[in-house]
Design an enzyme around this catalytic site. Structure first.
Site, mmCIF file in Angstrom:
data_model
loop_
_atom_site.group_PDB
_atom_site.id
_atom_site.type_symbol
_atom_site.label_atom_id
_atom_site.label_comp_id
_atom_site.label_asym_id
_atom_site.label_seq_id
_atom_site.Cartn_x
_atom_site.Cartn_y
_atom_site.Cartn_z
ATOM 1 N N HIS A 46 0.854 -1.229 0.056
ATOM 2 C CA HIS A 46 -0.048 0.159 0.045
ATOM 3 C C HIS A 46 0.875 1.143 0.167
ATOM 4 C CE1 HIS A 46 -3.951 -1.954 1.926
ATOM 5 N NE2 HIS A 46 -3.595 -2.319 0.548
ATOM 6 N N TYR B 254 -9.477 5.232 7.666
ATOM 7 C CA TYR B 254 -9.529 5.375 9.039
ATOM 8 C C TYR B 254 -10.689 6.472 9.401
ATOM 9 C CZ TYR B 254 -4.988 3.183 10.355
ATOM 10 O OH TYR B 254 -3.921 2.274 10.671
ATOM 11 N N PRO C 111 -3.402 0.075 18.866
ATOM 12 C CA PRO C 111 -3.416 -0.281 17.509
ATOM 13 C C PRO C 111 -3.582 0.579 16.496
ATOM 14 C CG PRO C 111 -5.443 -1.136 18.329
ATOM 15 C CD PRO C 111 -4.824 -0.579 19.515
ATOM 16 N N LYS D 253 1.523 -0.226 15.092
ATOM 17 C CA LYS D 253 2.955 -0.034 15.450
ATOM 18 C C LYS D 253 3.217 -1.546 16.345
ATOM 19 C CE LYS D 253 4.120 3.062 13.246
ATOM 20 N NZ LYS D 253 4.877 2.810 11.891
ATOM 21 N N TYR E 124 3.956 6.543 9.865
ATOM 22 C CA TYR E 124 3.199 5.449 9.511
ATOM 23 C C TYR E 124 3.930 4.122 8.863
ATOM 24 C CZ TYR E 124 -1.101 2.829 8.416
ATOM 25 O OH TYR E 124 -2.115 2.033 8.402
#
Ligand code: APR
Ligand code: PHB
Length: 390
Positions: free
Chosen positions: A72, A201, A293, A297, A385
């Site tokens: 991704h 998200y 979560p 990580k 990220y």
């Protein structure tokens, strides 16, 4: 029995450490409380940083990953009924994340260890750690009613948040930093195609939601729920209805629903135990720290911990230098705290808190609008990220 490094825990941290140490010619034994199938049945996260993939490649355990994973380049943030794509690849000069379930990582590592004939004791009961303040630590365990002892040079506590390793340290030697969150994540796994090619998200007045996946035919969805909620309160139909209420209209209209093949509620916590080294005992992964979560990580921090620890142990055995071992805790914690901050920031920005009043709801939207509208903010989020450098 004797070994150089006794590893407690056959989760990602323990198994990856075992492979990294083997690559340096260092002998290990892993002691695992549960049986193999139990460990492999755990459903956990599924987003790998490039550093984690690199470590799996380094120990020759990335073949199936590269066959089956999804790569991704971006992620979507949804708020105010609209979705905004964060182009992480563009923002980080070419970096991306790999979608591949932790369960699969664990399976690949376990299979690799078996192929090498390295010793793993499953269903090891009553593991206890001894004399790690000296130079001849020992680990004892009970198997089929018989007590066994392993003499070793070092103990790696990779036994997770509820393990015995951190509990074996004198409380006065530990400093604990903790934040518990007043909500949980209700997650389901379904054999349905993901609603979108990348993760979404969601910040919504009804609460956080996340659309993730394990493959192009297996999806992973989460909705924020009350801490005292119970999975029995959530039929599949109720879950899908609630998820759709939190999604943007296009996603709500196109999502493919289906029966859940796993459904569970997980609490969210930020937790760090300092230091991560106690004489000949070294903590790694969830044994030393927990992240909510939201930032994906947890597994990746376990990987960077064991990267640092395996390098330090290799230096000790090869060059008789303890410099890396003496610096392990400082070095690991420097990266842990940056991931704790990022995970706390993502969680604070995306969830409804009991005291989320009109002002804090606007602040969240301002944070999200700034994130998607500023190259600098996008770059900052993206570099965290995809994974900060080791
Ligand atoms: N004796 C032996 N083994 C133990 C003991 C014990 N007393 N206590 C726990 N274990 C085992 C657990 O059964 C588990 O298999 O240690 C292992 C710890 O694995 P994880 O909890 O997965 O922790 P870690 O390897 O650090 O991986 C962190 O896993 O939990 C997720 O979100 C977390 O993604 C992160 C990753
Ligand atoms: C998951 O796929 O389980 C997942 C992905 C991203 C997260 C958390 C969980 O931030």
């Amino acid at each position: 029995m004797r070994t150089q490094v006794a590893i407690v825990g056959a989760g990602p941290a323990g198994l990856l450490l075992g492979q990294l140490l083997h690559a340096h010619g260092i002998d290990t034994v892993i002691l695992e409380r549960k049986d193999r199938d139990y460990v492999l049945a755990r459903i956990r996260a599924g987003v790998l940083e490039q550093g984690t993939v690199g470590l799996l490649e380094q120990v020759g355990v990335a073949e199936r990953l590269h066959r089956e994973c999804l790569v991704h380049d971006g992620v979507e943030m949804a708020f105010g009924g609209a979705r905004h794509r964060i182009d992480m690849k563009q923002a980080t000069g070419g970096k991306s994340v790999t979608v591949y379930g932790q369960t699969e990582v664990t399976r690949d590592l376990m299979d690799a260890r078996d192929r090498l004939g390295l010793k793993t004791v499953f269903e090891a009961d009553d593991v206890s750690l001894h004399d790690f303040d000296g130079t001849s630590p020992k680990v004892r365990y009970v198997k089929d009613g018989t007590t066994h002892e392993i003499a070793c040079d070092f103990i790696a506590g990779c036994d997770g948040f509820h393990g015995v390793s951190r509990q074996s340290v004198q409380p006065a030697a530990l400093e604990i930093f903790e934040r518990t969150y007043p909500f949980g994540w209700l997650g389901i796994l379904s054999e349905t195609p993901p609603v979108s090619p990348e993760l979404i998200y969601v910040n919504h007045p009804r609460g956080f939601a996340l659309c993730s996946m394990r493959s192009l035919t297996r999806s992973r969805y989460y909705v924020q729920c009350k801490l005292d909620d119970h999975v029995d309160n959530w039929s599949d139909g109720k879950f899908w209805d609630e998820l759709k209420r939190r999604l943007d209209p296009e996603a709500a209209d196109t999502i493919v629903t289906g029966p859940s093949i796993e459904k569970s509620i997980a609490p969210l916590r930020s937790f760090v135990a300092e230091p991560m080294r106690f004489g000949r005992l070294f903590l790694a992964g969830d044994a030393a720290h927990i992240v909510p979560p939201t930032g994906a990580k947890g597994l990746n921090l376990a990987a960077s911990d064991v990267h640092y620890l395996s390098g330090a142990l290799a230096e000790f055995y090869a060059e008789k230098s303890a410099a890396g071992l003496d610096d392990y805790s400082r070095r690991a914690l420097a990266r842990v705290w940056k991931a704790e901050r990022f995970s706390w920031w993502m969680t604070s920005m995306l969830h409804r808190f009991p005291d989320t009043d009109a002002f804090s709801a606007r602040i969240q939207l301002a944070e999200l609008n700034y994130l998607v509208g500023s190259q600098a903010a996008t770059a900052a989020m993206s570099e965290n990220y995809v994974g900060l450098p080791y």
